[in-house]
Design a protein around this motif. Structure first.
Motif, PDB file in Angstrom:
ATOM      1  N   GLN A  15       0.810  -0.414  -0.644  1.00  0.00           N
ATOM      2  CA  GLN A  15       0.222   0.134  -0.270  1.00  0.00           C
ATOM      3  C   GLN A  15       0.716   0.922  -0.647  1.00  0.00           C
ATOM      4  O   GLN A  15       1.878   0.899   0.662  1.00  0.00           O
ATOM      5  N   PRO A  16       0.560   2.171  -0.866  1.00  0.00           N
ATOM      6  CA  PRO A  16       1.444   3.402  -0.977  1.00  0.00           C
ATOM      7  C   PRO A  16       0.989   4.143   1.134  1.00  0.00           C
ATOM      8  O   PRO A  16       0.401   4.120   1.712  1.00  0.00           O
ATOM      9  N   SER A  17       1.520   5.239   1.329  1.00  0.00           N
ATOM     10  CA  SER A  17       2.579   5.558   2.630  1.00  0.00           C
ATOM     11  C   SER A  17       2.375   6.819   2.325  1.00  0.00           C
ATOM     12  O   SER A  17       2.394   7.683   1.792  1.00  0.00           O
ATOM     13  N   GLU A  18       1.650   7.075   3.860  1.00  0.00           N
ATOM     14  CA  GLU A  18       1.420   9.086   3.392  1.00  0.00           C
ATOM     15  C   GLU A  18       2.326   9.434   4.674  1.00  0.00           C
ATOM     16  O   GLU A  18       3.117   8.753   5.367  1.00  0.00           O
ATOM     17  N   ASP A  19       2.528  10.688   4.005  1.00  0.00           N
ATOM     18  CA  ASP A  19       3.600  11.731   4.539  1.00  0.00           C
ATOM     19  C   ASP A  19       2.662  12.076   6.077  1.00  0.00           C
ATOM     20  O   ASP A  19       1.816  12.073   6.306  1.00  0.00           O
ATOM     21  N   ILE A  20       3.628  11.990   7.356  1.00  0.00           N
ATOM     22  CA  ILE A  20       3.310  12.396   8.730  1.00  0.00           C
ATOM     23  C   ILE A  20       3.714  13.798   9.018  1.00  0.00           C
ATOM     24  O   ILE A  20       5.094  14.468   8.287  1.00  0.00           O
ATOM     25  N   ASP A  21       2.944  14.361  10.209  1.00  0.00           N
ATOM     26  CA  ASP A  21       3.799  15.459  10.111  1.00  0.00           C
ATOM     27  C   ASP A  21       3.870  15.106  12.348  1.00  0.00           C
ATOM     28  O   ASP A  21       3.702  14.165  12.821  1.00  0.00           O
ATOM     29  N   ALA A  22       4.779  16.928  12.806  1.00  0.00           N
ATOM     30  CA  ALA A  22       5.326  16.799  14.531  1.00  0.00           C
ATOM     31  C   ALA A  22       4.146  15.600  14.885  1.00  0.00           C
ATOM     32  O   ALA A  22       4.410  15.493  16.676  1.00  0.00           O
ATOM     33  N   SER A  23       2.715  16.510  14.627  1.00  0.00           N
ATOM     34  CA  SER A  23       1.579  15.394  15.515  1.00  0.00           C
ATOM     35  C   SER A  23       1.436  14.188  15.021  1.00  0.00           C
ATOM     36  O   SER A  23       0.873  13.338  16.022  1.00  0.00           O
ATOM     37  N   ASN A  54       1.445   2.173   7.318  1.00  0.00           N
ATOM     38  CA  ASN A  54       1.572   2.861   5.928  1.00  0.00           C
ATOM     39  C   ASN A  54       2.088   4.505   6.219  1.00  0.00           C
ATOM     40  O   ASN A  54       1.159   5.283   5.258  1.00  0.00           O
ATOM     41  N   ILE A  55       2.850   4.775   6.405  1.00  0.00           N
ATOM     42  CA  ILE A  55       3.689   6.347   6.833  1.00  0.00           C
ATOM     43  C   ILE A  55       5.212   6.262   6.359  1.00  0.00           C
ATOM     44  O   ILE A  55       6.119   5.448   6.269  1.00  0.00           O
ATOM     45  N   ARG A  56       5.121   7.497   5.514  1.00  0.00           N
ATOM     46  CA  ARG A  56       6.721   8.420   4.480  1.00  0.00           C
ATOM     47  C   ARG A  56       8.011   8.015   5.935  1.00  0.00           C
ATOM     48  O   ARG A  56       8.327   9.363   6.577  1.00  0.00           O
ATOM     49  N   LEU A  57       8.411   6.804   6.451  1.00  0.00           N
ATOM     50  CA  LEU A  57       9.085   7.005   7.854  1.00  0.00           C
ATOM     51  C   LEU A  57       9.994   5.611   7.946  1.00  0.00           C
ATOM     52  O   LEU A  57       9.437   4.764   7.401  1.00  0.00           O
ATOM     53  N   PHE A  58      11.591   5.921   7.772  1.00  0.00           N
ATOM     54  CA  PHE A  58      12.271   4.710   7.203  1.00  0.00           C
ATOM     55  C   PHE A  58      13.730   5.330   8.108  1.00  0.00           C
ATOM     56  O   PHE A  58      13.886   6.601   8.552  1.00  0.00           O
ATOM     57  N   VAL A  59      14.866   4.064   8.859  1.00  0.00           N
ATOM     58  CA  VAL A  59      15.698   4.499   8.733  1.00  0.00           C
ATOM     59  C   VAL A  59      16.800   3.934   8.243  1.00  0.00           C
ATOM     60  O   VAL A  59      16.785   2.874   7.949  1.00  0.00           O
ATOM     61  N   VAL A  60      17.865   3.800   8.157  1.00  0.00           N
ATOM     62  CA  VAL A  60      19.136   3.450   8.357  1.00  0.00           C
ATOM     63  C   VAL A  60      19.990   3.726   8.844  1.00  0.00           C
ATOM     64  O   VAL A  60      20.893   4.772   9.147  1.00  0.00           O
ATOM     65  N   ASP A  61      20.949   2.222   8.771  1.00  0.00           N
ATOM     66  CA  ASP A  61      22.487   3.043   9.667  1.00  0.00           C
ATOM     67  C   ASP A  61      23.429   1.990   8.627  1.00  0.00           C
ATOM     68  O   ASP A  61      23.213   0.379   9.168  1.00  0.00           O
ATOM     69  N   ALA A  62      24.027   2.168   7.943  1.00  0.00           N
ATOM     70  CA  ALA A  62      24.943   1.716   6.941  1.00  0.00           C
ATOM     71  C   ALA A  62      26.262   1.595   7.753  1.00  0.00           C
ATOM     72  O   ALA A  62      26.770   0.492   7.396  1.00  0.00           O
TER      73      ALA A  62
END
Ligand code: NI
Length: 183
Positions: A15-23, A54-62
């Motif tokens: 599913q497509p993910s959605e932008d979020i805000d600080a709230s 389904n929110i536009r957030l990810f983390v990377v530690d390479a």
């Protein structure tokens, strides 16, 4: 807190993910949980759809790839509402894996350099150029928030060869050493 990782075949990964805000509720706690979950599963990236959101957030530690790929040293970032705005024509192949597809690794060819706009964990805006394996990892996670997974990039023949493995993953028979959520 360790979260279960949603496995290939689950619709949340498509599913497509959605932008979020600080709230967004408990955002810092969610980010902390995503780091915990990623490190426990020994991954180098994790996207929100992989923990069922389904929110536009990810983390990377390479960072742990830096022995072989010096550009990865210290590359640890949270990406919120990211947008890839440029991709190089030059590409590079890299053998990828994914915590949502345990036991599968395939060579994927992606742009070698990207320019990406995003917010960090403090909602501060960034506009950065990222290259090499860091760019590969970032694009892999970006795929997740677009509803894609890395094997979407491989040919139909390779995909057919993986069919049984994919079925096993979606049935929880892929031997993941971490908690999973099945389709
Ligand atoms: Ni992945």
């Amino acid at each position: 807190m360790i979260l279960p990782i949603y496995q290939y075949g689950h619709k949340v990964l498509r599913q497509p993910s959605e932008d979020i805000d600080a709230s967004y509720p408990n955002l810092q706690e969610l980010i902390a949980n995503m780091w915990d979950t990623m490190y426990r599963a020994e991954g180098c990236g994790l996207a929100a759809p992989q923990v069922g959101l389904n929110i536009r957030l990810f983390v990377v530690d390479a960072g742990e790839l830096s022995d072989n790929y010096p550009e990865c040293a210290g590359f640890k970032k949270v990406f919120i509402n990211p947008e890839i705005i440029e991709e190089s024509e030059e590409t590079m192949p890299f053998r990828e894996g994914c915590l949502s597809l345990p036991g599968i690794s395939e060579t994927v060819v992606r742009p070698k350099t990207i320019r990406i706009k995003y917010l960090d964990e403090n909602m501060q805006p960034h506009d950065e150029e990222i290259s090499g394996v860091c760019a590969i990892c970032t694009q892999h996670e970006y795929d997740h928030i677009e509803g894609h997974v890395f094997i979407d990039h491989i040919g139909p023949l390779r995909r057919r060869i993986l069919k049984n493995k994919l079925t096993n993953i979606s049935k929880g028979k892929a031997g993941a050493h971490y908690r999973v959520t099945l389709p």
